[in-house]
Design a protein around this motif. Structure first.
Motif, PDB file in Angstrom:
ATOM      1  N   LEU A  25       0.835  -1.204   0.000  1.00 54.64           N
ATOM      2  CA  LEU A  25       0.000   0.000   0.000  1.00 54.64           C
ATOM      3  C   LEU A  25       0.868   1.253   0.000  1.00 54.64           C
ATOM      4  CD1 LEU A  25      -2.582  -1.127   2.723  1.00 54.64           C
ATOM      5  CD2 LEU A  25      -3.006  -0.948   0.250  1.00 54.64           C
ATOM      6  N   VAL A  26       0.409   2.277  -0.709  1.00 58.06           N
ATOM      7  CA  VAL A  26       1.090   3.577  -0.720  1.00 58.06           C
ATOM      8  C   VAL A  26       0.219   4.582   0.040  1.00 58.06           C
ATOM      9  CG1 VAL A  26       1.905   5.475  -2.182  1.00 58.06           C
ATOM     10  CG2 VAL A  26       2.204   3.109  -2.936  1.00 58.06           C
ATOM     11  N   TYR A  27       0.794   5.205   1.055  1.00 59.04           N
ATOM     12  CA  TYR A  27       0.095   6.218   1.854  1.00 59.04           C
ATOM     13  C   TYR A  27      -0.203   7.431   0.982  1.00 59.04           C
ATOM     14  CZ  TYR A  27      -0.398   9.588   5.777  1.00 59.04           C
ATOM     15  OH  TYR A  27      -0.833  10.537   6.663  1.00 59.04           O
ATOM     16  N   VAL A  28      -1.442   7.864   0.982  1.00 59.88           N
ATOM     17  CA  VAL A  28      -1.782   9.062   0.203  1.00 59.88           C
ATOM     18  C   VAL A  28      -2.116  10.235   1.126  1.00 59.88           C
ATOM     19  CG1 VAL A  28      -3.264  10.039  -1.593  1.00 59.88           C
ATOM     20  CG2 VAL A  28      -2.555   7.640  -1.744  1.00 59.88           C
ATOM     21  N   TYR A  29      -3.054  10.058   2.046  1.00 56.52           N
ATOM     22  CA  TYR A  29      -3.314  11.098   3.053  1.00 56.52           C
ATOM     23  C   TYR A  29      -4.131  10.519   4.202  1.00 56.52           C
ATOM     24  CZ  TYR A  29      -8.126  11.896   1.203  1.00 56.52           C
ATOM     25  OH  TYR A  29      -9.441  11.770   0.810  1.00 56.52           O
ATOM     26  N   ALA A  30      -4.215  11.286   5.276  1.00 61.94           N
ATOM     27  CA  ALA A  30      -5.019  10.868   6.428  1.00 61.94           C
ATOM     28  C   ALA A  30      -5.726  12.082   7.013  1.00 61.94           C
ATOM     29  CB  ALA A  30      -4.130  10.229   7.492  1.00 61.94           C
ATOM     30  N   VAL A  31      -6.933  11.858   7.511  1.00 60.58           N
ATOM     31  CA  VAL A  31      -7.733  12.940   8.111  1.00 60.58           C
ATOM     32  C   VAL A  31      -8.312  12.430   9.439  1.00 60.58           C
ATOM     33  CG1 VAL A  31      -9.835  14.340   7.850  1.00 60.58           C
ATOM     34  CG2 VAL A  31      -8.332  13.974   5.876  1.00 60.58           C
ATOM     35  N   PRO A  32      -8.190  13.233  10.509  1.00 57.68           N
ATOM     36  CA  PRO A  32      -8.726  12.782  11.800  1.00 57.68           C
ATOM     37  C   PRO A  32     -10.238  12.948  11.911  1.00 57.68           C
ATOM     38  CG  PRO A  32      -7.776  14.962  12.048  1.00 57.68           C
ATOM     39  CD  PRO A  32      -7.534  14.557  10.611  1.00 57.68           C
ATOM     40  N   TRP A  33     -10.831  12.099  12.756  1.00 57.93           N
ATOM     41  CA  TRP A  33     -12.188  12.310  13.235  1.00 57.93           C
ATOM     42  C   TRP A  33     -12.103  13.253  14.425  1.00 57.93           C
ATOM     43  CZ3 TRP A  33     -16.551  10.378  11.004  1.00 57.93           C
ATOM     44  CH2 TRP A  33     -16.405   9.334  10.094  1.00 57.93           C
ATOM     45  N   PRO A  93      -9.188   9.254  16.144  1.00 60.84           N
ATOM     46  CA  PRO A  93      -8.727   8.241  15.188  1.00 60.84           C
ATOM     47  C   PRO A  93      -8.708   8.812  13.767  1.00 60.84           C
ATOM     48  CG  PRO A  93     -11.020   7.861  15.707  1.00 60.84           C
ATOM     49  CD  PRO A  93     -10.583   9.034  16.545  1.00 60.84           C
ATOM     50  N   ARG A  94      -7.969   8.154  12.889  1.00 51.76           N
ATOM     51  CA  ARG A  94      -7.849   8.682  11.525  1.00 51.76           C
ATOM     52  C   ARG A  94      -8.342   7.726  10.462  1.00 51.76           C
ATOM     53  NH1 ARG A  94      -3.846  13.280  10.973  1.00 51.76           N
ATOM     54  NH2 ARG A  94      -3.843  13.839  13.163  1.00 51.76           N
ATOM     55  N   ASN A  95      -8.889   8.319   9.439  1.00 51.01           N
ATOM     56  CA  ASN A  95      -9.093   7.586   8.199  1.00 51.01           C
ATOM     57  C   ASN A  95      -7.846   7.795   7.354  1.00 51.01           C
ATOM     58  OD1 ASN A  95     -11.648   6.916   8.961  1.00 51.01           O
ATOM     59  ND2 ASN A  95     -12.693   8.276   7.531  1.00 51.01           N
ATOM     60  N   VAL A  96      -7.323   6.715   6.819  1.00 50.55           N
ATOM     61  CA  VAL A  96      -6.148   6.814   5.954  1.00 50.55           C
ATOM     62  C   VAL A  96      -6.565   6.428   4.534  1.00 50.55           C
ATOM     63  CG1 VAL A  96      -3.834   5.924   5.485  1.00 50.55           C
ATOM     64  CG2 VAL A  96      -4.558   6.293   7.851  1.00 50.55           C
ATOM     65  N   VAL A  97      -6.122   7.221   3.584  1.00 48.01           N
ATOM     66  CA  VAL A  97      -6.340   6.888   2.176  1.00 48.01           C
ATOM     67  C   VAL A  97      -5.041   6.304   1.637  1.00 48.01           C
ATOM     68  CG1 VAL A  97      -6.777   7.841  -0.130  1.00 48.01           C
ATOM     69  CG2 VAL A  97      -8.141   8.606   1.837  1.00 48.01           C
ATOM     70  N   PHE A  98      -5.146   5.118   1.070  1.00 44.29           N
ATOM     71  CA  PHE A  98      -3.958   4.466   0.517  1.00 44.29           C
ATOM     72  C   PHE A  98      -4.287   3.926  -0.869  1.00 44.29           C
ATOM     73  CE2 PHE A  98      -5.715   1.897   4.142  1.00 44.29           C
ATOM     74  CZ  PHE A  98      -6.648   1.201   3.383  1.00 44.29           C
ATOM     75  N   ALA A  99      -3.212   3.783  -1.665  1.00 38.76           N
ATOM     76  CA  ALA A  99      -3.367   3.248  -3.021  1.00 38.76           C
ATOM     77  C   ALA A  99      -2.690   1.883  -3.086  1.00 38.76           C
ATOM     78  CB  ALA A  99      -2.733   4.185  -4.042  1.00 38.76           C
ATOM     79  N   ASN A 100      -3.150   1.050  -3.973  1.00 43.96           N
ATOM     80  CA  ASN A 100      -2.462  -0.213  -4.249  1.00 43.96           C
ATOM     81  C   ASN A 100      -1.095   0.127  -4.861  1.00 43.96           C
ATOM     82  OD1 ASN A 100      -1.792  -2.264  -6.585  1.00 43.96           O
ATOM     83  ND2 ASN A 100      -2.866  -3.408  -4.983  1.00 43.96           N
ATOM     84  N   LYS A 101      -0.052  -0.482  -4.331  1.00 38.88           N
ATOM     85  CA  LYS A 101       1.314  -0.125  -4.731  1.00 38.88           C
ATOM     86  C   LYS A 101       1.558  -0.415  -6.219  1.00 38.88           C
ATOM     87  CE  LYS A 101       5.728  -0.266  -2.329  1.00 38.88           C
ATOM     88  NZ  LYS A 101       6.692  -0.606  -3.381  1.00 38.88           N
ATOM     89  N   ASP A 102       1.062  -1.529  -6.704  1.00 41.68           N
ATOM     90  CA  ASP A 102       1.274  -1.865  -8.117  1.00 41.68           C
ATOM     91  C   ASP A 102       0.565  -0.862  -9.019  1.00 41.68           C
ATOM     92  OD1 ASP A 102       2.605  -4.290  -7.300  1.00 41.68           O
ATOM     93  OD2 ASP A 102       0.600  -5.074  -6.839  1.00 41.68           O
TER      94      ASP A 102
END
Ligand code: PCA
Length: 325
Positions: free
Chosen positions: A136-144, A231-240
């Protein structure tokens, strides 16, 4: 440089530019777990618009809210395995895979927006590494917003919670439930109003945001502003999928991710009090926990901090040290 070398350089640059800009336009489905009207989802939609603009329409991200494409609990696996190229997930729900995913849910360690940002900054390099090891590639995160306690009756001590069916959404919420002698039931936000309506759950910990989304006032009487964690929601992308993007599209995803993190955080801050006001306006009793309850919850916090540090080992300790510096 000789004229012929210059000509070659120009040719190569042109060819590279051509490869990047002529690569086929593609669409990315982005599963998320919360309602379309929630600020996390609105942030994801703004992220998609940013990516579309920055890639001149060559990468078109479509957000699928509310667990419609994949249920919340399935989103991470779907992105890891490439069933979805990108997705958003409450990362602490995966702390059973690795305690580092629960770093944002240690009770009372970082219970304001500023503290939570500091903790996240300290934790992010380790989390990016960990996600990368899971394809997974980290894209961004936003807190609740800060997490509070929703109940169906006034609660003055933990004893009042004994035996109550408690909706949990993560390892930390399940552990609190155990410590308080409640009965934990794991329920996604998308199924929460149903669970409250049918009596599957009688209490839960969440933000004013989710309480607002599920119209908590239709089932619950009290909201205690415990401010346990953010807590955070994290947005991630498939690495491939990410690695296969031309460099300019990768850069667009990253840049738009940074913008989404900033605007999502600003939204979370701006909305926190509005949600709480909405609970009160709908006749819920909103208050800080009483002294006895607060002391007992602080005790759970101490226990859970020690448990987390023991599980998370040196990597966890390094994060806490960096945070506390
Ligand atoms: N809302 C989500 C996670 C934390 C929050 O504030 C939920 O209750 O599922």
């Amino acid at each position: 440089m000789k004229a012929s070398a210059v000509g070659f350089a120009v040719l190569v640059a042109a060819a590279q530019g051509f490869a990047a800009t002529s690569a086929r336009a593609e669409g990315w489905d982005m599963p998320t777990a919360y309602p379309a009207t929630n600020y996390h989802t609105e942030t994801a939609v703004a992220f998609a618009a940013c990516v579309k603009g920055a890639t001149a329409g060559k990468l078109d991200v479509t957000v699928h809210p509310n667990g419609a494409l994949f249920k919340g609990n399935d989103i991470k696996r779907a992105v890891q395995t490439g069933q979805a190229p990108i997705g958003e997930r409450l990362i602490s729900a995966h702390a059973n895979e690795n305690p580092l995913f629960g770093v944002d849910s240690i009770p009372f360690l970082a219970s304001s927006f500023d503290a939570s940002e500091k903790l996240w900054t300290a934790a992010r390099p380790e989390l990016e590494k960990l996600l990368s090891s899971q394809n997974l590639v980290y894209v961004y995160a936003v807190p609740w917003p800060p997490q509070g306690l929703y109940t169906k009756k006034p609660v003055t001590t933990v004893a009042d919670l004994k035996g109550v069916k408690f909706r949990s959404y993560s390892v930390a919420t399940a552990r609190i439930s155990e410590l308080a002698g409640m009965i934990p039931v794991q329920i996604e936000a998308a199924d929460l109003s149903q669970a409250l309506a049918t009596g599957v759950a009688d209490a839960f910990i969440s933000s004013g945001s989710t309480g607002f989304d599920v119209k908590a006032w239709e089932y619950m009487t009290n909201f205690y502003t415990v401010d346990a964690w953010l807590p955070r929601n994290v947005v991630f992308a498939n690495k491939d999928a990410f690695d296969a993007l031309p460099a300019d599209r990768q850069a667009a995803v990253k840049k738009c991710g940074d913008e989404a993190a900033a605007s999502g955080l600003a939204q979370a801050k701006a909305l926190t009090q509005k949600y709480i006001d909405a609970l009160a306006a709908n006749k819920m009793a909103v208050s800080a926990p009483g002294a006895e309850l607060k002391t007992q919850l602080d005790g759970f916090g101490k226990t859970m901090t020690a448990e987390w540090e023991a599980k998370a080992g040196p990597a966890g300790k390094a994060i806490i040290d960096a945070y506390e510096k």
